[in-house]
Design an enzyme around this catalytic site. Structure first.
Site, mmCIF file in Angstrom:
data_model
loop_
_atom_site.group_PDB
_atom_site.id
_atom_site.type_symbol
_atom_site.label_atom_id
_atom_site.label_comp_id
_atom_site.label_asym_id
_atom_site.label_seq_id
_atom_site.Cartn_x
_atom_site.Cartn_y
_atom_site.Cartn_z
ATOM 1 N N ARG A 183 0.833 -1.200 0.000
ATOM 2 C CA ARG A 183 0.000 0.000 0.000
ATOM 3 C C ARG A 183 0.869 1.252 0.000
ATOM 4 O O ARG A 183 0.528 2.252 -0.649
ATOM 5 C CB ARG A 183 -0.941 0.006 1.211
ATOM 6 C CG ARG A 183 -2.049 -1.043 1.123
ATOM 7 C CD ARG A 183 -3.036 -0.891 2.264
ATOM 8 N NE ARG A 183 -3.699 0.400 2.223
ATOM 9 C CZ ARG A 183 -4.163 1.043 3.286
ATOM 10 N NH1 ARG A 183 -3.997 0.515 4.501
ATOM 11 N NH2 ARG A 183 -4.761 2.201 3.162
ATOM 12 N N CYS A 242 -0.094 6.506 8.682
ATOM 13 C CA CYS A 242 -0.501 5.179 8.188
ATOM 14 C C CYS A 242 -1.681 5.410 7.261
ATOM 15 O O CYS A 242 -1.698 6.383 6.513
ATOM 16 C CB CYS A 242 -0.833 4.238 9.347
ATOM 17 S SG CYS A 242 -2.129 4.818 10.453
#
Length: 288
Positions: A183, A242
């Site tokens: 990701r 994140c």
């Protein structure tokens, strides 16, 4: 062993047996795809005496479409919620979740954010509790009387979108991203509309803080690993990010265990950053 930020199943069991009123155990299990999975797991079985603390309803604030998937709650509101759960000034909050999760670390960070220092994470998650031979139960505990906890001086730091924009590219700013590596590189984005990472970020998947048994690595190992990321930068120059400000809390927990205090949380993280129409984005591996 139990430390300032972690507790073992054995020590938790002793506390629950000797003085259960002094401890509030919080089940923080959650799933980013199925938001009700954690609640269903709690209702099926949980550590005796534990209350369910939902990421979306308690550990996050109101979404407005551009402030991320799990924006930080209002500090005053969150402090009131802790008191409503029965937290007193001297209550030990014990947070746990499922193997691989970072949701307990989110509660750990938030409690410290509103000035409650007596908060620990169950090392090894609920998995360690059952492996130690301790029971689970489907029985929900009776509601506690309202606690006397009041919001105090924050023991953590956070930065907002404006601060992140102002700090982009600065020599005294290091962004560490706790998402999985695919990701981070923009190869497998399934949760947010845009893929990639904040320019200049370094990748440190939160799972890298853990051993194979889901317990946190030793302080010495964590310190060595983070030292390689930080180089000559100080912990106070670090911002943990994140996807939505959850696994970044796990990075901050690991840094605290390593003796590297002072880093900040970007609560909005990638889900807020990437929602901005003018957001600058990088793809691929980290350039630094």
């Amino acid at each position: 062993m139990t430390s300032q930020h972690l507790i073992t199943p054995e020590d938790l069991q002793k506390l629950l047996a000797s003085n259960p009123a002094s401890v509030l155990v919080c089940d923080c299990r959650y799933d980013l795809v199925d938001a009700e999975l954690g609640r269903r797991a709690y209702e099926a079985s949980h550590i005796p005496g534990a209350v369910f603390v939902d990421l979306g309803r308690v550990l996050s604030g109101q979404k407005n479409g551009s402030n991320g998937r799990h924006p930080l709650p209002d500090q005053r509101v969150f402090a009131e919620q802790l008191a409503g759960l029965g937290v007193n000034a001297d209550t030990l909050i014990v947070a746990y979740d499922a193997p691989g999760g970072s949701y307990a670390a989110r509660l750990w960070w938030l409690a410290r954010w509103v000035g409650h220092s007596k908060v620990v994470v169950l090392d090894g998650t609920i998995d360690a509790w059952t492996k130690a031979g301790f029971e689970l139960t489907p029985t929900k505990p009776a509601a506690r009387s309202r606690g006397n906890f009041k919001q105090g001086v924050s023991l953590t730091k956070s930065v907002d979108l404006a601060n992140m924009r102002a700090g982009l590219g600065r020599a005294d700013r290091l962004i560490i991203d706790g998402r999985p590596g695919d990701r981070f590189q923009g190869l497998n984005e399934t949760l947010d509309p845009k893929a990639g990472h904040i320019p200049g970020s370094l990748s440190r998947p939160s799972k890298d803080n853990l051993n194979a048994d889901w317990k946190l690595k030793s302080p010495e190992v964590l310190r060595a690993e983070f030292a390689r990321l930080l180089g000559d930068r100080k912990p106070a120059e670090v911002v943990a990010s994140c996807g939505s400000g959850v696994s970044a809390c796990h990075l901050l927990l690991a840094m605290e265990l390593a003796g590297l205090s002072g880093a900040a949380l970007y609560g909005g993280s990638w889900s807020e950053w990437s929602a901005q129409p003018d957001a600058s984005i990088e793809l691929g591996a980290a350039k630094a």
